[in-house]
Design a protein around this motif. Structure first.
Motif, PDB file in Angstrom:
ATOM      1  N   ARG A  15       0.847  -1.185   0.000  1.00 33.32           N
ATOM      2  CA  ARG A  15       0.000   0.000   0.000  1.00 33.32           C
ATOM      3  C   ARG A  15       0.879   1.231   0.000  1.00 33.32           C
ATOM      4  O   ARG A  15       1.947   1.251   0.592  1.00 33.32           O
ATOM      5  CB  ARG A  15      -0.884   0.028   1.237  1.00 33.32           C
ATOM      6  CG  ARG A  15      -1.920  -1.042   1.242  1.00 33.32           C
ATOM      7  CD  ARG A  15      -2.829  -0.845   2.429  1.00 33.32           C
ATOM      8  NE  ARG A  15      -3.739  -1.957   2.576  1.00 33.32           N
ATOM      9  CZ  ARG A  15      -4.554  -2.103   3.573  1.00 33.32           C
ATOM     10  NH1 ARG A  15      -4.565  -1.218   4.528  1.00 33.32           N
ATOM     11  NH2 ARG A  15      -5.359  -3.125   3.628  1.00 33.32           N
ATOM     12  N   ARG A  17       1.939   4.849   1.108  1.00 31.97           N
ATOM     13  CA  ARG A  17       1.874   5.649   2.344  1.00 31.97           C
ATOM     14  C   ARG A  17       1.658   7.123   2.022  1.00 31.97           C
ATOM     15  O   ARG A  17       1.639   7.950   2.914  1.00 31.97           O
ATOM     16  CB  ARG A  17       3.152   5.474   3.149  1.00 31.97           C
ATOM     17  CG  ARG A  17       3.299   4.071   3.654  1.00 31.97           C
ATOM     18  CD  ARG A  17       4.459   3.943   4.563  1.00 31.97           C
ATOM     19  NE  ARG A  17       4.604   2.559   4.986  1.00 31.97           N
ATOM     20  CZ  ARG A  17       5.495   2.125   5.805  1.00 31.97           C
ATOM     21  NH1 ARG A  17       6.387   2.969   6.292  1.00 31.97           N
ATOM     22  NH2 ARG A  17       5.546   0.867   6.142  1.00 31.97           N
ATOM     23  N   LEU A  20      -1.513   8.750   3.790  1.00 28.32           N
ATOM     24  CA  LEU A  20      -1.276   8.916   5.224  1.00 28.32           C
ATOM     25  C   LEU A  20      -0.384  10.121   5.484  1.00 28.32           C
ATOM     26  O   LEU A  20      -0.645  10.923   6.383  1.00 28.32           O
ATOM     27  CB  LEU A  20      -0.645   7.643   5.809  1.00 28.32           C
ATOM     28  CG  LEU A  20      -0.342   7.683   7.297  1.00 28.32           C
ATOM     29  CD1 LEU A  20      -1.616   7.814   8.101  1.00 28.32           C
ATOM     30  CD2 LEU A  20       0.424   6.442   7.703  1.00 28.32           C
ATOM     31  N   GLY A  23      -2.353  13.350   4.807  1.00 31.15           N
ATOM     32  CA  GLY A  23      -3.304  13.592   5.901  1.00 31.15           C
ATOM     33  C   GLY A  23      -2.612  14.136   7.135  1.00 31.15           C
ATOM     34  O   GLY A  23      -3.129  15.043   7.800  1.00 31.15           O
ATOM     35  N   LEU A  24      -1.457  13.596   7.462  1.00 27.21           N
ATOM     36  CA  LEU A  24      -0.703  14.054   8.624  1.00 27.21           C
ATOM     37  C   LEU A  24      -0.242  15.501   8.450  1.00 27.21           C
ATOM     38  O   LEU A  24      -0.367  16.318   9.359  1.00 27.21           O
ATOM     39  CB  LEU A  24       0.492  13.126   8.874  1.00 27.21           C
ATOM     40  CG  LEU A  24       1.343  13.441  10.087  1.00 27.21           C
ATOM     41  CD1 LEU A  24       0.533  13.304  11.357  1.00 27.21           C
ATOM     42  CD2 LEU A  24       2.559  12.531  10.124  1.00 27.21           C
TER      43      LEU A  24
END
Length: 160
Positions: A15, A17, A20, A23-24
């Motif tokens: 997957r 990253r 993620l 979003g962070l």
């Protein structure tokens, strides 16, 4: 018969990253922007001390308290306690303070009669305090007339 030595972890696609990480970064940027907007006063409810000073309450007017003498009421022989020590103050409209103070002996008579007449189990039950207060307040309001007495503040209710 051929056996295959395939590991399920090797066949699963990796997957990304990237979502993620995006979003962070967005969470950190939005959190910092929100903090700055609140701190600088752009959003109401921030740390501006002048706004708190403007909302300070004014002087308390319209309220007065009339202290009542302490009553000592003997309880019946079936009670676990021998006496009830009761003292209270009556919250009144400040314009009616002198009238209620003048009627204090009559108020004490009504309270004394009521506390002697109720069952000792009701006096000893801690959950009955709200009902007792409401009954006593209603009797005081009848004696003093409507609109003079706001509340009954029980300052001492000791069984000994």
């Amino acid at each position: 018969m051929a056996t295959t030595d395939t590991n399920p972890e090797e066949t699963a696609p990796q997957r990304s990253r990237k979502p993620l990480l995006i979003g962070l970064i967005l969470a950190i940027l939005l959190g910092g922007g929100g903090f700055y907007a609140t701190w600088s006063g752009l959003v109401p409810g921030g740390g501006d001390e002048s706004a708190a000073a403007e909302k300070a309450p004014g002087p308390l007017t319209g309220v007065a308290f009339v202290p009542l003498e302490t009553l000592v009421i003997s309880l019946g022989p079936d009670s676990r306690s021998g006496h009830l020590r009761f003292s209270a103050q009556v919250e009144v409209v400040d314009s009616a303070q002198d009238d209620v103070a003048l009627l204090a002996p009559r108020i004490l008579d009504v309270l004394n009669s009521y506390l002697r007449a109720i069952d000792t189990a009701d006096i000893e039950n801690p959950a009955a305090m709200a009902r007792l207060r409401a009954q006593m307040l209603r009797r005081i309001q009848i004696v003093t007339g409507e609109g003079r007495v706001r509340d009954l503040l029980i300052t001492e209710f000791v069984l000994n």
